[in-house]
Design an enzyme around this catalytic site. Structure first.
Site, PDB file in Angstrom:
ATOM      1  N   CYS A 198       3.479 -53.398 -42.633  1.00  0.00           N
ATOM      2  CA  CYS A 198       2.620 -54.507 -42.192  1.00  0.00           C
ATOM      3  C   CYS A 198       1.722 -54.961 -43.173  1.00  0.00           C
ATOM      4  CB  CYS A 198       2.002 -54.385 -40.749  1.00  0.00           C
ATOM      5  SG  CYS A 198       1.360 -55.747 -40.098  1.00  0.00           S
ATOM      6  N   GLU A 201      10.509 -46.731 -37.404  1.00  0.00           N
ATOM      7  CA  GLU A 201      10.298 -45.873 -36.356  1.00  0.00           C
ATOM      8  C   GLU A 201      10.298 -46.677 -35.049  1.00  0.00           C
ATOM      9  OE1 GLU A 201       7.667 -42.420 -38.280  1.00  0.00           O
ATOM     10  OE2 GLU A 201       6.719 -44.032 -37.642  1.00  0.00           O
ATOM     11  N   CYS A 258      -4.677 -53.963 -40.657  1.00  0.00           N
ATOM     12  CA  CYS A 258      -5.818 -53.796 -39.716  1.00  0.00           C
ATOM     13  C   CYS A 258      -6.414 -52.319 -40.093  1.00  0.00           C
ATOM     14  CB  CYS A 258      -5.335 -53.705 -38.479  1.00  0.00           C
ATOM     15  SG  CYS A 258      -4.615 -55.297 -37.977  1.00  0.00           S
ATOM     16  N   CYS A 261       0.522 -45.328 -30.418  1.00  0.00           N
ATOM     17  CA  CYS A 261       0.110 -46.633 -30.922  1.00  0.00           C
ATOM     18  C   CYS A 261      -0.797 -46.273 -32.269  1.00  0.00           C
ATOM     19  CB  CYS A 261      -1.169 -47.353 -30.257  1.00  0.00           C
ATOM     20  SG  CYS A 261      -0.383 -47.843 -28.503  1.00  0.00           S
ATOM     21  N   CYS A 265      -5.162 -49.173 -38.092  1.00  0.00           N
ATOM     22  CA  CYS A 265      -3.841 -48.975 -37.639  1.00  0.00           C
ATOM     23  C   CYS A 265      -3.198 -48.374 -38.998  1.00  0.00           C
ATOM     24  CB  CYS A 265      -2.996 -50.370 -37.563  1.00  0.00           C
ATOM     25  SG  CYS A 265      -1.321 -50.237 -37.425  1.00  0.00           S
ATOM     26  N   CYS A 302       9.588 -48.774 -27.485  1.00  0.00           N
ATOM     27  CA  CYS A 302       8.913 -49.552 -28.375  1.00  0.00           C
ATOM     28  C   CYS A 302       9.468 -49.808 -29.665  1.00  0.00           C
ATOM     29  CB  CYS A 302       7.650 -48.691 -28.623  1.00  0.00           C
ATOM     30  SG  CYS A 302       6.254 -49.383 -29.587  1.00  0.00           S
TER      31      CYS A 302
END
Ligand code: SAH
Ligand code: SF4
Length: 362
Positions: A127, A107, A131, A355, A134, A120
């Site tokens: 990932c 995305e 975290c 975010c 996230c 962005c």
């Protein structure tokens, strides 16, 4: 079309070396010489691929016919992600869901404000750093995006903007690498991409309009300090003690706060430049006045601007957003100590574009 023929096409598609969007100018120079063409053709080819954003070899009419034929004979092509979906938030933010040839989804997000239009970009699909706050981290390790996939996100978004997607915005003004993934775990491709992105004969974005965000991969912060070519550094700090940071960001076990802060202290900055510090405020985890005071101490003497981002909840997360008073008090402690601290409310939450909400699901 017969089965084996289709199979050949799909193999071709994932052969990165045949995708012309996977070449930097220097790499085109080598390619062009290796096929016995005149060196000036490399710059022409590069200009067609990135500046003029050609979608086929046939349209590159300035190249000699023999070069075009040769490229086609050698199965070169111009790769592009597929636009699968576009979702517009009520605040004007647009999330683009893109499909890659191996069925991976990524995305990118267009964020308009009065003066700017920020894109962005994702650096990886998924990932590995996981975290706690996230959503991308919940996908687990994905894979690194290629130069073509990094440039492809920009080109698709840019085409939509040129076609009038967002009223009042004719061009993308700023780039942040704050989408899915950790840019510094895909360092080589990200740096090759930044070269193409910020070149006038490439994608043509001024280096000062580009920011790369890292979770704190210390050796790469040092390298970026030498290689950045004018792009800015942002660091997701998110905590002021190793205990809390390691809980939120397991990468902190490898690169703890003292090492990270030392790297920031040593980071070369010109006049008027600063490192952006991202700090996601999470209720009762890292949002107390004591945290704010520790943050002041930790960052003392480093040129920073701090972005305070109230946590965006996502399905399945146990963490919570702090109440307004907490956010206000935290920011005031920083401002009273003369730090630049801006509250950044993430945009596009209603379409999962804020975010930490990117998961490649549309
Ligand atoms: N991997 C890099 C680049 C991604 S940037 C990095 O972590 O810096 C993504 C930014 O969004 C980071 O600053 C991260 O701290 C922030 N973020 C992640 N999840 C979030 C959430 N749920 N709410 C608010 N901000 C979040
Ligand atoms: Fe990865 Fe950054 Fe999300 Fe952490 S915040 S999981 S490093 S994308």
């Amino acid at each position: 079309m017969s089965g084996p023929f289709l199979f050949k096409i799909s193999l071709m598609k994932i052969n990165n070396k045949k995708d012309l969007r996977n070449y930097t100018l220097e790499e085109f120079q080598k390619l062009i010489t290796s096929i016995g063409q005149k060196p000036f053709r490399a710059k022409q080819l590069y200009g067609w691929v990135y500046k003029r954003r050609a979608v086929s070899i046939d349209e590159m009419t300035e190249l000699s016919l023999s070069l075009r034929e040769r490229l086609k004979e050698d199965s070169f092509f111009i790769g592009s992600p597929k636009l699968l979906k576009q979702l517009t938030s009520k605040d004007g933010t647009v999330k683009l869901l893109l499909g890659l040839p191996d069925d991976v989804r990524i995305e990118c997000v267009l964020i308009p404000d009065e003066k700017r239009l920020t894109l962005c970009l994702s650096s990886q699909a998924g990932c590995s750093l996981e975290c706690e706050f996230c959503m991308t981290g919940t996908m687990g390790a994905g894979r690194n995006l290629t130069l073509s996939e990094l440039a492809g996100q920009f080109i698709i978004a840019n085409d939509l903007i040129e076609d009038g997607l967002i009223e009042g915005h004719k061009r993308i003004s700023n780039i942040v690498m704050m989408g899915m993934g950790e840019p510094f775990l895909n360092y080589n491709n990200v740096m090759r991409f930044l070269g193409v992105l910020t070149d006038d004969n490439g994608l043509g974005i001024g280096p000062r309009k580009v920011t790369v965000s890292t979770s704190g991969i210390v050796p790469k912060i040092k390298m970026f300090g030498e290689d950045h070519g004018g792009a800015s550094l942002a660091v997701s700090l998110n905590a002021t003690t190793d205990e809390v940071r390691s809980r939120l960001m397991p990468i902190n076990d490898k690169y703890p706060l003292n090492k990270l802060i030392a790297a920031l202290r040593a980071y070369p900055l010109k006049k008027r430049e600063a490192i952006t510090i991202e700090y996601v405020l999470i209720k009762d985890v890292n949002d107390t006045p004591d945290d704010a005071r520790r943050l002041v101490k930790l960052l003392g003497g480093i040129k920073v601007k701090i972005n305070l981002i109230p946590f965006n909840p996502y399905p399945g997360s146990v963490l919570k957003r702090p109440d307004e008073r907490r956010v206000f008090t935290f920011q005031k402690i920083l401002l009273d100590k003369k730090l630049v601290a801006v509250r950044r409310d993430s945009r596009g939450a209603d379409v999962g574009a804020a975010c930490g909400q990117l998961k490649g699901e549309g």
